[in-house]
Design a protein around this motif. Sequence first.
Motif, PDB file in Angstrom:
ATOM      1  N   ARG A 168       0.008 -13.059   4.305  1.00 29.33           N
ATOM      2  CA  ARG A 168      -1.139 -12.933   5.205  1.00 29.33           C
ATOM      3  C   ARG A 168      -0.700 -13.032   6.664  1.00 29.33           C
ATOM      4  N   ASN A 169       0.233 -13.920   6.955  1.00 27.61           N
ATOM      5  CA  ASN A 169       0.706 -14.074   8.332  1.00 27.61           C
ATOM      6  C   ASN A 169       1.511 -12.871   8.792  1.00 27.61           C
ATOM      7  N   GLN A 170       2.207 -12.228   7.876  1.00 26.22           N
ATOM      8  CA  GLN A 170       3.048 -11.105   8.256  1.00 26.22           C
ATOM      9  C   GLN A 170       2.267  -9.794   8.331  1.00 26.22           C
ATOM     10  N   TYR A 171       1.279  -9.622   7.430  1.00 26.22           N
ATOM     11  CA  TYR A 171       0.487  -8.387   7.400  1.00 26.22           C
ATOM     12  C   TYR A 171      -0.981  -8.739   7.585  1.00 26.22           C
ATOM     13  N   ASN A 172      -1.322  -9.224   8.769  1.00 24.52           N
ATOM     14  CA  ASN A 172      -2.699  -9.644   9.039  1.00 24.52           C
ATOM     15  C   ASN A 172      -3.558  -8.528   9.608  1.00 24.52           C
ATOM     16  N   LYS A 173      -3.001  -7.350   9.824  1.00 25.41           N
ATOM     17  CA  LYS A 173      -3.764  -6.246  10.400  1.00 25.41           C
ATOM     18  C   LYS A 173      -3.953  -5.098   9.425  1.00 25.41           C
ATOM     19  N   VAL A 174      -3.721  -5.339   8.163  1.00 23.46           N
ATOM     20  CA  VAL A 174      -3.952  -4.307   7.144  1.00 23.46           C
ATOM     21  C   VAL A 174      -5.455  -4.142   6.965  1.00 23.46           C
ATOM     22  N   PHE A 175      -5.939  -2.900   7.078  1.00 20.70           N
ATOM     23  CA  PHE A 175      -7.381  -2.642   7.046  1.00 20.70           C
ATOM     24  C   PHE A 175      -7.864  -2.125   5.702  1.00 20.70           C
ATOM     25  N   ARG A 176      -6.940  -1.885   4.780  1.00 19.89           N
ATOM     26  CA  ARG A 176      -7.376  -1.347   3.492  1.00 19.89           C
ATOM     27  C   ARG A 176      -6.438  -1.829   2.398  1.00 19.89           C
ATOM     28  N   TRP A 177      -7.033  -2.198   1.278  1.00 19.85           N
ATOM     29  CA  TRP A 177      -6.279  -2.626   0.103  1.00 19.85           C
ATOM     30  C   TRP A 177      -6.624  -1.712  -1.065  1.00 19.85           C
ATOM     31  N   PRO A 178      -5.753  -1.578  -2.044  1.00 18.74           N
ATOM     32  CA  PRO A 178      -4.409  -2.151  -2.128  1.00 18.74           C
ATOM     33  C   PRO A 178      -3.370  -1.272  -1.451  1.00 18.74           C
ATOM     34  N   VAL A 179      -2.200  -1.849  -1.207  1.00 20.41           N
ATOM     35  CA  VAL A 179      -1.044  -1.132  -0.662  1.00 20.41           C
ATOM     36  C   VAL A 179       0.035  -1.163  -1.735  1.00 20.41           C
ATOM     37  N   LEU A 180       0.507   0.021  -2.124  1.00 19.85           N
ATOM     38  CA  LEU A 180       1.500   0.159  -3.195  1.00 19.85           C
ATOM     39  C   LEU A 180       2.804   0.657  -2.590  1.00 19.85           C
ATOM     40  N   ILE A 181       3.893  -0.090  -2.821  1.00 20.83           N
ATOM     41  CA  ILE A 181       5.194   0.243  -2.253  1.00 20.83           C
ATOM     42  C   ILE A 181       6.237   0.144  -3.356  1.00 20.83           C
ATOM     43  N   ALA A 182       7.066   1.186  -3.465  1.00 21.97           N
ATOM     44  CA  ALA A 182       8.180   1.198  -4.404  1.00 21.97           C
ATOM     45  C   ALA A 182       9.466   0.849  -3.651  1.00 21.97           C
ATOM     46  N   TYR A 183      10.274  -0.022  -4.234  1.00 20.84           N
ATOM     47  CA  TYR A 183      11.507  -0.483  -3.599  1.00 20.84           C
ATOM     48  C   TYR A 183      12.693  -0.082  -4.473  1.00 20.84           C
ATOM     49  N   PRO A 184      13.557   0.819  -3.968  1.00 24.82           N
ATOM     50  CA  PRO A 184      14.820   1.032  -4.661  1.00 24.82           C
ATOM     51  C   PRO A 184      15.766  -0.138  -4.391  1.00 24.82           C
ATOM     52  N   ALA A 185      16.889  -0.162  -5.074  1.00 24.71           N
ATOM     53  CA  ALA A 185      17.814  -1.282  -4.905  1.00 24.71           C
ATOM     54  C   ALA A 185      18.339  -1.352  -3.478  1.00 24.71           C
ATOM     55  N   PHE A 186      18.487  -0.198  -2.823  1.00 32.06           N
ATOM     56  CA  PHE A 186      18.983  -0.161  -1.453  1.00 32.06           C
ATOM     57  C   PHE A 186      18.065   0.757  -0.640  1.00 32.06           C
ATOM     58  N   GLY A 187      17.961   0.488   0.637  1.00 34.11           N
ATOM     59  CA  GLY A 187      17.154   1.316   1.522  1.00 34.11           C
ATOM     60  C   GLY A 187      15.752   0.764   1.711  1.00 34.11           C
ATOM     61  N   ASN A 188      14.970   1.503   2.450  1.00 31.59           N
ATOM     62  CA  ASN A 188      13.614   1.077   2.776  1.00 31.59           C
ATOM     63  C   ASN A 188      12.663   1.335   1.612  1.00 31.59           C
ATOM     64  N   GLY A 189      11.531   0.643   1.652  1.00 31.51           N
ATOM     65  CA  GLY A 189      10.516   0.852   0.644  1.00 31.51           C
ATOM     66  C   GLY A 189       9.801   2.177   0.834  1.00 31.51           C
ATOM     67  N   ILE A 190       9.296   2.746  -0.259  1.00 31.29           N
ATOM     68  CA  ILE A 190       8.584   4.029  -0.244  1.00 31.29           C
ATOM     69  C   ILE A 190       7.137   3.743  -0.607  1.00 31.29           C
ATOM     70  N   GLN A 191       6.221   3.982   0.352  1.00 24.64           N
ATOM     71  CA  GLN A 191       4.805   3.716   0.085  1.00 24.64           C
ATOM     72  C   GLN A 191       4.199   4.841  -0.733  1.00 24.64           C
ATOM     73  N   TYR A 192       3.398   4.454  -1.699  1.00 21.73           N
ATOM     74  CA  TYR A 192       2.700   5.426  -2.543  1.00 21.73           C
ATOM     75  C   TYR A 192       1.334   5.718  -1.933  1.00 21.73           C
ATOM     76  N   ASN A 193       1.070   6.997  -1.639  1.00 22.97           N
ATOM     77  CA  ASN A 193      -0.173   7.415  -0.982  1.00 22.97           C
ATOM     78  C   ASN A 193      -0.995   8.356  -1.841  1.00 22.97           C
ATOM     79  N   GLY A 194      -0.757   8.367  -3.140  1.00 17.08           N
ATOM     80  CA  GLY A 194      -1.484   9.262  -4.028  1.00 17.08           C
ATOM     81  C   GLY A 194      -2.691   8.593  -4.654  1.00 17.08           C
ATOM     82  N   PRO A 195      -3.308   9.260  -5.609  1.00 20.80           N
ATOM     83  CA  PRO A 195      -4.482   8.684  -6.290  1.00 20.80           C
ATOM     84  C   PRO A 195      -4.110   7.411  -7.055  1.00 20.80           C
ATOM     85  N   ILE A 196      -5.040   6.470  -7.056  1.00 20.97           N
ATOM     86  CA  ILE A 196      -4.822   5.221  -7.794  1.00 20.97           C
ATOM     87  C   ILE A 196      -5.183   5.472  -9.257  1.00 20.97           C
TER      88      ILE A 196
END
Length: 830
Positions: free
Chosen positions: A168-196
């Motif tokens: 909550r302290n780190q992401y206090n400005k998120v205006f919509r839930w849920p947020v789905l992020i895929a994390y590979p073993a290395f590199g940045n996370g990939i946010q999923y923006n498709g249908p739930i």
Amino acid sequence: MHMLRKYREKAKNLPSSIYHNADKNENSKISNKTDTDSEDEANADLIFEDSVNEYILKMVNFIKELAIFCFIFAAYAAITHDPPKVSKSPAAYPFFPTNSVIKDFYRGQILEAIEQARSSDFSFLMFYAPWDAESQAAKAEFLKTANYLKENVAFAAVNCWQPGSTCRNQYNKVFRWPVLIAYPAFGNGIQYNGPIESSHMISFLQKLMKPVKKASEIILDFEEAFIIAELNTLPGSEEYSVYYSTALKYLENDPLGRISFFVKPVKKTKNQLSFYLWHEVKILDLNQSDWKVDVIMQWILKNIYTTSSWTLPSGSKSLVLSNFLQPGPSLILFTPMNPFYGFSDYYMMLQEISQEYANCNNYAPNFDMKSKRLDNYLTYKHLKKICKSQIYGEKQKDVLSVTTNLVFFNETYNDRKKKNNLNLYEDIKSENCYDIFPQTFKNFRMIEASSSISRKEIKTSMLRDEFDPKSMPNLKKNQYNNKCKNLLEAEKLFKPIFEPVNLESVELSVAKLGCSNQTLEFVALNSLIYYNFAERLGLDLFSKKDRSGVVIVHQKLESHYVMKNAVTSTNIRRFIRNFTNNTLIRSTDTISDITSVTTRSYHFNKTIQRSKPIYVKELTSKNFLDVVLNEGKSVLVMYYSKQCSYCNGISYIFLTLARKLSFVKNLQFRRIDGDINILPWEYTMDAFPTILFFPMFKKEETRVFPSDIPIDLTNLLGFVLSNFDSVTKLNAMYSICLHYQLEKEKRSCFTSVRSYTVALIEQMLKQWRKSNNRHRQIVLHNLRQLKQLQFLFTHKPEDLKLIQLYFNKLKFGLTNDYSSKSKESIKTEL
């Protein structure tokens, strides 16, 4: 009081020459009035006593003010220094079941969640708020996805709303839930923006695990376009690492993965990419210093061009669909999109037609869509045959144990029991297709041949193939098991549909029709999710076996056209040609005309038995013209919208007037939702509420209630009476009198009715004198009815049945203009 008593004791201790008793002073003043010395002494005593009392009073007031000041200061200090009294945040509780495969960090421990995610090859995290409705709806879909891919992907969820938590302290400005992020073993996370939806999330993660494929001689395994990179793929290759990261980053912009990434291993890297579009190939040459993910991504997004595309509206307010529908016309194909298959034959049909439509410069296509569609059909048939064979029989049981019963609609579930006859090339046999696709059937035959070869056992210290999960045979078997697993799950969602073959149809052409100024945009929508868009256009997809339909929407002209025929290549091409030639008829079908289970709120059930009369009935686009153009009735119509709050108050006034004029049988009160009903242009209103009066005979003299006059009961009644003929106005006046409650007001109203009847008789007598013999018979007939009505108004004003009988005989207006219908009816009565 203590201070006052103290000062009085000090006054008593003063010398006797100064202080005297009040009684002695009084006696001294009475006995010796002439003694001036005694008077001076008495006056001095009184002055001294007054000064002492004044001093005491000032001290008392000072003490009171000091006490009030101390009280205010203490209260202010208490208010400002005490901590604010705020209720404690509710205790955190698990959002997902404790026995599920999802690790739920319900206290918001985001650092622990990301650390655990990085420990797996692939992980999928859901950041949620437990009170959010969308998070609650996504909970079941996320759980299905986790159960399906639990062997390959680690799943976790983080409560990012819990007050005081690190998330909550780190992401206090998120205006919509849920947020789905895929994390590979290395590199940045990939946010999923498709249908739930679980099917889409599973497809996204499977593409994320295999973002790059090895290029073959004939590439048919792609969606809409593909990229080939000639790279050094040896371990530690920096060029391949950048290309791999680019493929992952692209899935964040396009969760459907419309562009496929291929690689050709070479010893020496050229830093060159070949982008194969439908009509051209674009080359990207980069220096070693410019070989970066952002540079490649910008080039891809800038140069991508497709003649058609899938559209994924977010479900909330957005401009995703509006950008395709403006400013010109757009052809929308509603068809099921099954992500497990990786293809949609109807969408590929749309691609083929759109490429032909937009090919103005006679480009030679880079890939043959017909061959690709045939390859998909044959691959599906062969895979379905393999999955039923004995080769994968044992593993098939394990597959069934981990799949979920994913049912989106009852109709879809019921159709699984029915046989699907919509198969393309049903007569084609696999043994005759080797010449068409040698590479595909070469692989199939090698697999079938390998299954029949008996293997020899060799003694060795290494694990045997059947016990080594990383051995080549087990990897191949696992690959086909995963394909069979996807196939079984895809069959549950929706069976594949292929264009039916009609050998007798004539192949039409739409080549270069898109080269004019009025060109079509081609869009596809998943009918399993976005069926409500089709229903708004009057297209009931649930009544069709293939759940497919085609609509052309022209936003600028506020028109849409629905293709009534089956979805085939020939019918779509004919539909486009008719639109180009302006021969299509504007559709008036809307959601109010659909009676499916998903639109119950818009369907008006006429079979319900009602005890009370209905004064205002609902109109739709189907029966609107039949009602308002009926020459035997005057109709008052109110246009409203469910989004118009002011219409609710006007509806009550409209209903009150309808009840008061319920005795007027040739007057009807109707209303129509102008927001969901599409009417002819001359009857379409752009503001709500709007009230129209359609007279009995002269429908061309329709009146609109003035917009500069407030809509209240008095003004609306005056508007209606001003548009009535004389006889209908008399009927309306009598109907209003019947609804008066007080006897005095009712008698006064009937007096006005009798006066108006006398005036009406005088008016008709004047007409009788000026009329010819034929017209005099009509006027004489009306005079007889008015005479009987005048008698009843005077003696029996409450006899509704008899009064209504004489009103029914006055079926026409008392003017010189008579319609042919009224003349024929009066002849019959005479």
